[in-house]
Motif scaffolding. Structure first.
Motif, short mmCIF file in Angstrom:
data_model
loop_
_atom_site.label_atom_id
_atom_site.label_comp_id
_atom_site.label_asym_id
_atom_site.label_seq_id
_atom_site.Cartn_x
_atom_site.Cartn_y
_atom_site.Cartn_z
N GLY A 1 26.57 31.04 43.78
CA GLY A 1 25.79 30.13 42.95
C GLY A 1 24.43 29.82 43.56
N ILE A 2 24.39 29.65 44.88
CA ILE A 2 23.13 29.37 45.57
C ILE A 2 22.19 30.56 45.46
N VAL A 3 22.73 31.77 45.68
CA VAL A 3 21.92 32.98 45.58
C VAL A 3 21.34 33.12 44.18
N LEU A 4 22.18 32.92 43.14
CA LEU A 4 21.71 33.03 41.76
C LEU A 4 20.59 32.02 41.49
N SER B 1 34.54 39.61 46.05
CA SER B 1 35.08 39.28 44.74
C SER B 1 34.30 40.00 43.65
N GLU B 2 34.69 39.77 42.41
CA GLU B 2 34.04 40.35 41.24
C GLU B 2 33.99 39.29 40.15
N LEU B 3 32.92 39.30 39.37
CA LEU B 3 32.81 38.31 38.31
C LEU B 3 32.02 38.87 37.13
N ASP B 4 32.04 38.12 36.05
CA ASP B 4 31.32 38.45 34.82
C ASP B 4 29.87 37.99 34.98
N GLY B 5 28.95 38.95 35.05
CA GLY B 5 27.55 38.61 35.26
C GLY B 5 26.95 37.81 34.11
N CYS B 6 27.36 38.09 32.89
CA CYS B 6 26.83 37.36 31.73
C CYS B 6 27.30 35.90 31.75
N LYS B 7 28.54 35.69 32.12
CA LYS B 7 29.06 34.32 32.22
C LYS B 7 28.33 33.56 33.33
N LEU B 8 28.04 34.25 34.42
CA LEU B 8 27.32 33.63 35.53
C LEU B 8 25.92 33.21 35.08
N LEU B 9 25.24 34.08 34.34
CA LEU B 9 23.91 33.74 33.84
C LEU B 9 23.97 32.56 32.88
N ARG B 10 24.95 32.59 31.99
CA ARG B 10 25.05 31.55 30.96
C ARG B 10 25.38 30.19 31.56
N ASP B 11 26.36 30.16 32.47
CA ASP B 11 26.82 28.88 33.01
C ASP B 11 25.97 28.39 34.18
N GLY B 12 25.39 29.34 34.93
CA GLY B 12 24.57 28.96 36.07
C GLY B 12 25.36 28.49 37.27
N VAL B 13 26.68 28.62 37.23
CA VAL B 13 27.52 28.21 38.35
C VAL B 13 28.54 29.30 38.62
N ALA B 14 29.08 29.29 39.84
CA ALA B 14 30.10 30.25 40.23
C ALA B 14 31.15 29.55 41.08
#
Length: 204
Positions: free
Chosen positions: A125-128, A106-119
């Protein structure tokens, strides 16, 4: 005394039913904890390929004294306003075909992932979460210039139990907003039973 009607003239005491449910949940929790305590992720390879001009001095490595840990260091010479993340997890098929199976991609927005902390993908999410345990990376964009690091990353914390002992390859590609500049990473490892991993380290 409150009773629950189950049909066919069958009743069950609600207090006993609740206690039974709690007991089952507790047992499942213990089983999951026991399973996780028995397994380790043993890394074999962590390579980074830098094709992004503002990223300098990239170092990606498996810890030489503990193959359960990963570390990475790099330097940003300019601010990163946005970043996209493409990821793919590949495992061998359980057949004699010697072919691989893409477990997810898949592909996602890295900034949104950092901000929200969830995927949406639990594994991502576990890896992050594990990556950010010992890191100075900002939890939001833009990411300011400077020396950044991820140290002693062990991705088994919180890892789901549906994967058996297996080899795997993970591809994580970080892309700039222009879609051209990128840093590509390849991680190869094994999910192994703890004592098997200890024996392998001792004899090999």
């Amino acid at each position: 005394m409150t009773k629950l009607y189950l049909g066919l003239s069958c009743y069950i005491d609600m207090a006993k039913f609740t206690a039974l449910c709690c007991c089952l949940m507790l047992c499942l929790g213990y089983l999951e904890a026991a399973r996780m305590s028995r397994y380790v992720v043993q890394w074999r390879q962590f390579d980074c390929f830098n094709h992004w001009g503002i990223v300098k001095n990239v170092s990606c490595r498996v810890d030489s004294t503990n193959e359960q840990w990963l570390s990475a260091d790099f330097e940003l010479s300019s601010t990163v306003e946005a970043v996209r993340l493409k990821y793919k997890l590949v495992v061998p098929r359980m057949l004699a075909t010697k072919t691989d199976m893409v477990l997810f991609e898949s592909e996602l927005d890295g900034c949104k992932l950092l901000r929200d902390g969830v995927a949406q993908n639990r594994l991502v999410g576990i890896v992050l979460k594990n990556m950010l345990k010992d890191s100075n990376l900002a939890r939001r964009c833009p990411v300011a210039p400077g020396q950044l690091y991820f140290h002693n990353v062990s991705c088994l914390d919180g890892f789901p139990a549906f994967l058996p002992e297996t080899e795997f390859t993970a591809y994580l590609n970080f892309y700039a907003a222009n879609g051209n500049d990128n840093v590509q990473t390849i991680l190869r490892g094994n999910i192994m039973e703890y004592h098997r991993a200890r024996l392998k380290q001792h004899f090999f």
